[in-house]
Write an enzyme that holds these catalytic residues in place. Structure first.
Site, PDB file in Angstrom:
ATOM      1  N   ASN A   1      -9.231  21.074  11.916  1.00  0.00           N
ATOM      2  CA  ASN A   1      -9.262  20.009  12.933  1.00  0.00           C
ATOM      3  C   ASN A   1     -10.229  18.896  12.526  1.00  0.00           C
ATOM      4  OD1 ASN A   1      -8.732  21.376  16.230  1.00  0.00           O
ATOM      5  ND2 ASN A   1      -8.015  22.238  14.319  1.00  0.00           N
TER       6      ASN A   1
ATOM      7  N   TYR B   1     -16.626  34.472   7.692  1.00  0.00           N
ATOM      8  CA  TYR B   1     -16.083  33.811   8.892  1.00  0.00           C
ATOM      9  C   TYR B   1     -14.649  34.264   9.153  1.00  0.00           C
ATOM     10  CZ  TYR B   1     -13.559  30.202  11.507  1.00  0.00           C
ATOM     11  OH  TYR B   1     -12.734  29.553  12.398  1.00  0.00           O
ATOM     12  N   SER B   2     -13.790  34.123   8.131  1.00  0.00           N
ATOM     13  CA  SER B   2     -12.371  34.426   8.381  1.00  0.00           C
ATOM     14  C   SER B   2     -12.166  35.919   8.595  1.00  0.00           C
ATOM     15  CB  SER B   2     -11.478  33.880   7.273  1.00  0.00           C
ATOM     16  OG  SER B   2     -11.868  34.337   6.007  1.00  0.00           O
TER      17      SER B   2
ATOM     18  N   THR C   1      -7.560  30.945  13.728  1.00  0.00           N
ATOM     19  CA  THR C   1      -7.539  29.990  12.624  1.00  0.00           C
ATOM     20  C   THR C   1      -6.544  30.418  11.548  1.00  0.00           C
ATOM     21  OG1 THR C   1      -8.869  29.268  10.722  1.00  0.00           O
ATOM     22  CG2 THR C   1      -9.594  31.268  11.812  1.00  0.00           C
ATOM     23  N   ASP C   2      -6.050  29.449  10.799  1.00  0.00           N
ATOM     24  CA  ASP C   2      -5.164  29.783   9.669  1.00  0.00           C
ATOM     25  C   ASP C   2      -5.928  30.493   8.547  1.00  0.00           C
ATOM     26  OD1 ASP C   2      -6.661  27.624   8.732  1.00  0.00           O
ATOM     27  OD2 ASP C   2      -4.954  26.530   7.915  1.00  0.00           O
ATOM     28  N   GLU C   3      -7.262  30.459   8.605  1.00  0.00           N
ATOM     29  CA  GLU C   3      -8.045  31.070   7.522  1.00  0.00           C
ATOM     30  C   GLU C   3      -7.873  32.586   7.481  1.00  0.00           C
ATOM     31  OE1 GLU C   3     -11.903  29.322   6.814  1.00  0.00           O
ATOM     32  OE2 GLU C   3     -11.293  27.455   7.763  1.00  0.00           O
TER      33      GLU C   3
ATOM     34  N   LYS D   1     -12.906  36.493  12.227  1.00  0.00           N
ATOM     35  CA  LYS D   1     -11.824  35.980  13.090  1.00  0.00           C
ATOM     36  C   LYS D   1     -10.602  36.899  12.997  1.00  0.00           C
ATOM     37  CE  LYS D   1     -11.634  32.578  15.155  1.00  0.00           C
ATOM     38  NZ  LYS D   1     -12.010  32.300  16.591  1.00  0.00           N
TER      39      LYS D   1
ATOM     40  N   HIS E   1     -14.277  30.158  -2.562  1.00  0.00           N
ATOM     41  CA  HIS E   1     -13.648  28.984  -1.928  1.00  0.00           C
ATOM     42  C   HIS E   1     -12.114  29.081  -1.930  1.00  0.00           C
ATOM     43  CE1 HIS E   1     -14.042  24.282  -1.719  1.00  0.00           C
ATOM     44  NE2 HIS E   1     -13.328  24.791  -0.723  1.00  0.00           N
TER      45      HIS E   1
ATOM     46  N   VAL F   1     -19.418  17.097  -2.707  1.00  0.00           N
ATOM     47  CA  VAL F   1     -18.068  17.650  -2.864  1.00  0.00           C
ATOM     48  C   VAL F   1     -18.172  18.946  -3.672  1.00  0.00           C
ATOM     49  CG1 VAL F   1     -15.802  17.263  -3.913  1.00  0.00           C
ATOM     50  CG2 VAL F   1     -16.987  15.379  -2.755  1.00  0.00           C
TER      51      VAL F   1
HETATM   52  P1  NAD Z   1     -17.897  24.924  17.365  1.00  0.00           P
HETATM   53  O1  NAD Z   1     -18.778  25.634  16.405  1.00  0.00           O
HETATM   54  O2  NAD Z   1     -17.922  23.432  17.424  1.00  0.00           O
HETATM   55  O3  NAD Z   1     -18.164  25.449  18.851  1.00  0.00           O
HETATM   56  C1  NAD Z   1     -18.346  26.791  19.157  1.00  0.00           C
HETATM   57  C2  NAD Z   1     -18.844  26.889  20.600  1.00  0.00           C
HETATM   58  O4  NAD Z   1     -18.956  28.280  20.945  1.00  0.00           O
HETATM   59  C3  NAD Z   1     -20.234  26.277  20.829  1.00  0.00           C
HETATM   60  O5  NAD Z   1     -20.246  25.531  22.011  1.00  0.00           O
HETATM   61  C4  NAD Z   1     -21.156  27.495  20.933  1.00  0.00           C
HETATM   62  O6  NAD Z   1     -22.301  27.269  21.738  1.00  0.00           O
HETATM   63  C5  NAD Z   1     -20.210  28.505  21.565  1.00  0.00           C
HETATM   64  N1  NAD Z   1     -20.616  29.897  21.299  1.00  0.00           N
HETATM   65  C6  NAD Z   1     -20.953  30.435  20.101  1.00  0.00           C
HETATM   66  N2  NAD Z   1     -21.293  31.727  20.255  1.00  0.00           N
HETATM   67  C7  NAD Z   1     -21.138  32.014  21.582  1.00  0.00           C
HETATM   68  C8  NAD Z   1     -21.313  33.190  22.347  1.00  0.00           C
HETATM   69  N3  NAD Z   1     -21.726  34.344  21.800  1.00  0.00           N
HETATM   70  N4  NAD Z   1     -21.059  33.139  23.675  1.00  0.00           N
HETATM   71  C9  NAD Z   1     -20.648  31.980  24.263  1.00  0.00           C
HETATM   72  N5  NAD Z   1     -20.481  30.833  23.576  1.00  0.00           N
HETATM   73  C10 NAD Z   1     -20.719  30.850  22.247  1.00  0.00           C
HETATM   74  O7  NAD Z   1     -16.422  25.458  17.023  1.00  0.00           O
HETATM   75  P2  NAD Z   1     -15.023  24.688  17.094  1.00  0.00           P
HETATM   76  O8  NAD Z   1     -14.798  23.972  15.819  1.00  0.00           O
HETATM   77  O9  NAD Z   1     -14.931  23.963  18.378  1.00  0.00           O
HETATM   78  O10 NAD Z   1     -14.038  25.931  17.118  1.00  0.00           O
HETATM   79  C11 NAD Z   1     -13.627  26.523  18.343  1.00  0.00           C
HETATM   80  C12 NAD Z   1     -12.695  27.679  18.048  1.00  0.00           C
HETATM   81  O11 NAD Z   1     -11.574  27.232  17.307  1.00  0.00           O
HETATM   82  C13 NAD Z   1     -13.348  28.785  17.204  1.00  0.00           C
HETATM   83  O12 NAD Z   1     -12.914  30.032  17.700  1.00  0.00           O
HETATM   84  C14 NAD Z   1     -12.793  28.535  15.802  1.00  0.00           C
HETATM   85  O13 NAD Z   1     -12.730  29.734  15.062  1.00  0.00           O
HETATM   86  C15 NAD Z   1     -11.408  27.989  16.119  1.00  0.00           C
HETATM   87  N6  NAD Z   1     -10.825  27.084  15.118  1.00  0.00           N
HETATM   88  C16 NAD Z   1     -11.533  26.015  14.643  1.00  0.00           C
HETATM   89  C17 NAD Z   1     -10.937  25.149  13.732  1.00  0.00           C
HETATM   90  C18 NAD Z   1     -11.672  23.922  13.219  1.00  0.00           C
HETATM   91  O14 NAD Z   1     -11.152  23.213  12.363  1.00  0.00           O
HETATM   92  N7  NAD Z   1     -12.874  23.601  13.726  1.00  0.00           N
HETATM   93  C19 NAD Z   1      -9.630  25.374  13.307  1.00  0.00           C
HETATM   94  C20 NAD Z   1      -8.943  26.485  13.813  1.00  0.00           C
HETATM   95  C21 NAD Z   1      -9.546  27.318  14.735  1.00  0.00           C
HETATM   96  P1  TYD Z   2     -14.962  22.665   6.132  1.00  0.00           P
HETATM   97  O1  TYD Z   2     -14.941  21.406   6.918  1.00  0.00           O
HETATM   98  O2  TYD Z   2     -16.231  23.454   6.052  1.00  0.00           O
HETATM   99  O3  TYD Z   2     -13.766  23.569   6.682  1.00  0.00           O
HETATM  100  P2  TYD Z   2     -13.155  24.963   6.081  1.00  0.00           P
HETATM  101  O4  TYD Z   2     -14.060  25.501   5.053  1.00  0.00           O
HETATM  102  O5  TYD Z   2     -13.128  25.808   7.304  1.00  0.00           O
HETATM  103  O6  TYD Z   2     -11.808  24.608   5.546  1.00  0.00           O
HETATM  104  O7  TYD Z   2     -14.522  22.336   4.649  1.00  0.00           O
HETATM  105  C1  TYD Z   2     -13.298  21.654   4.366  1.00  0.00           C
HETATM  106  C2  TYD Z   2     -13.159  21.581   2.859  1.00  0.00           C
HETATM  107  O8  TYD Z   2     -14.208  20.728   2.357  1.00  0.00           O
HETATM  108  C3  TYD Z   2     -13.340  22.920   2.153  1.00  0.00           C
HETATM  109  O9  TYD Z   2     -12.454  22.974   1.030  1.00  0.00           O
HETATM  110  C4  TYD Z   2     -14.782  22.892   1.675  1.00  0.00           C
HETATM  111  C5  TYD Z   2     -15.037  21.413   1.406  1.00  0.00           C
HETATM  112  N1  TYD Z   2     -16.429  20.945   1.620  1.00  0.00           N
HETATM  113  C6  TYD Z   2     -17.080  20.246   0.617  1.00  0.00           C
HETATM  114  O10 TYD Z   2     -16.528  19.988  -0.473  1.00  0.00           O
HETATM  115  N2  TYD Z   2     -18.364  19.837   0.847  1.00  0.00           N
HETATM  116  C7  TYD Z   2     -19.019  20.106   2.005  1.00  0.00           C
HETATM  117  O11 TYD Z   2     -20.217  19.733   2.148  1.00  0.00           O
HETATM  118  C8  TYD Z   2     -18.320  20.815   3.034  1.00  0.00           C
HETATM  119  C9  TYD Z   2     -18.982  21.129   4.347  1.00  0.00           C
HETATM  120  C10 TYD Z   2     -17.009  21.209   2.795  1.00  0.00           C
END
Ligand code: NAD
Ligand code: TYD
Length: 339
Positions: A181, A151-152, A126-128, A155, A277, A207
């Protein structure tokens, strides 16, 4: 490439990736290793149940013996690690599962892959990991790592393990780092699916702070295409950034969702800010464009409309998630904030 193993394939991005790969590569078989946490949902890939090219294994990536059992079962051309605890707010409530899955899980998977001489490994990051930007500038692959949330940080630790395995063992790994995403099958805890689901139910949208934080939004299919390009064309040991070139303040995005859903801005609730944040994320993806020939194809206008339409058409999917443990999490995260 004949057989690939995807971890976390029952989550948001993993399930979109598997769908895209199976649809676009008829010769490919995919093994999906997923623990099925709260975020893992078998319904996300129900359309592939019974397809001989798709195999599901309910396995925790921290369980070395089980991971090895799957790796030993058939020759595997590549492993892609999507599995993670992925939500910043949950990592603030309890970082434990993030350290276990994101760090120990990645290490376990890397060691098992080394043992089985897996020829290619992609770490989905992730970019985080780069921390937060001020009002200007973009994250490049050279930006120093400076994570701010549990989290970050978890990662980042995983990314550093991947980097170390490349340097120490010449293990053939690549890393992708993508911005926020959105799209179908996203768990309704992240901003866009949470707000769409709340608005559809005429509930308030929380928000954080003044809503001036900025995120760079990318459609999940564009991210998946980037991961595919990294898998097939990336140089081992390299990192590739992906982003949508679509920066938006949270409050502007919230108002856009309200307008598209025909609701009223009185549903906006400015609540206590997220601790620590990050102010702004924005990605320079020119390396991926130049080296991989990747470009984001979705405009935000098209992507967000399709996403809204998907959540309207799949309210039963949302309704089944928004019960039990979800309600407990919602009360813990928002109870005091919403009053
Ligand atoms: P998600 O939370 O929707 O899905 C995570 C999946 O991993 C789930 O199906 C969960 O059951 C599985 N999982 C969790 N722990 C596990 C374990 N110990 N063993 C096996 N499976 C396990 O997440 P997502 O949004 O689909 O993200 C997927 C990946 O992409 C992550 O690595 C996340 O850090 C990365 N990512 C997400 C975003 C975003 O915007 N969502 C952006 C950049 C990178
Ligand atoms: P989020 O979707 O949790 O992604 P990330 O924190 O990984 O960027 O949050 C996106 C942005 O929205 C972030 O600046 C936090 C904000 N946010 C709210 O303002 N209210 C909410 O209930 C949530 C979940 C996020």
């Amino acid at each position: 490439m004949k057989t690939i193993l995807v971890t976390g394939g029952c989550g948001f991005i993993g399930s979109n990736f598997i769908r895209m790969e199976l649809n676009e590569h008829p010769e490919l078989t995919i093994i999906n290793v997923d623990k099925l946490t709260y975020a893992g949902n078998l319904e996300n890939l129900a359309d592939f149940e019974g397809d001989p090219r798709y195999q599901f294994e309910k396995v925790d990536i921290c369980d070395r013996a089980e991971v090895e059992r799957v790796l030993a079962s058939t020759p595997i051309d590549a492993v892609l690690n999507f599995a993670a605890e992925s939500h910043v707010d949950r990592s603030i409530l309890d970082s434990g599962p993030f350290i276990t899955t994101n760090i120990v899980g990645t290490q376990t998977l890397l060691d098992a892959c080394r043992k089985f001489n897996i020829p290619r490994y992609v770490q989905v990051s992730t970019d985080e990991v780069y921390g937060s930007l001020g009002e200007t500038g973009l994250f490049t692959e050279e930006t120093p790592l400076a994570p701010n949330s549990p989290y970050s940080a978890s990662k980042t630790a995983a990314d550093l393990l991947v980097r170390a395995y490349y340097h120490t063992y010449h293990f053939p790994c690549l890393t992708t780092r993508c911005s926020n995403n959105y799209g179908p099958y996203q768990f309704p805890e992240k901003l866009i699916p949470l707000f769409i689901s709340n608005l559809l139910a005429d509930q308030q949208v929380p928000v954080y702070g003044a809503g001036t934080n900025v995120r760079d939004w990318i459609h999940v299919v564009d991210h998946c295409r980037g991961i595919d390009a990294t898998l097939r064309k990336g140089r081992v040991g390299e990192v590739y950034n992906f982003g949508g070139r679509c920066e938006m303040k949270n409050i502007d995005l919230t108002k856009l969702l309200i307008q598209k859903l025909g609701k009223t801005e009185s549903l906006i609730r400015n609540v206590a800010d997220r601790p620590g944040h990050d102010l702004r994320y924005a990605i320079d993806c020119s390396k991926a464009e130049q080296e991989l020939g990747w470009v984001p194809q979705y405009t935000f206008e098209r992507g967000i409309q399709e996403t809204i339409d998907w959540y309207i058409a799949n309210q039963e999917w949302v309704r089944r998630i928004r019960s039990g443990d979800y309600l407990k999490y919602y009360a813990e995260q928002y109870g005091k904030r919403l009053g």
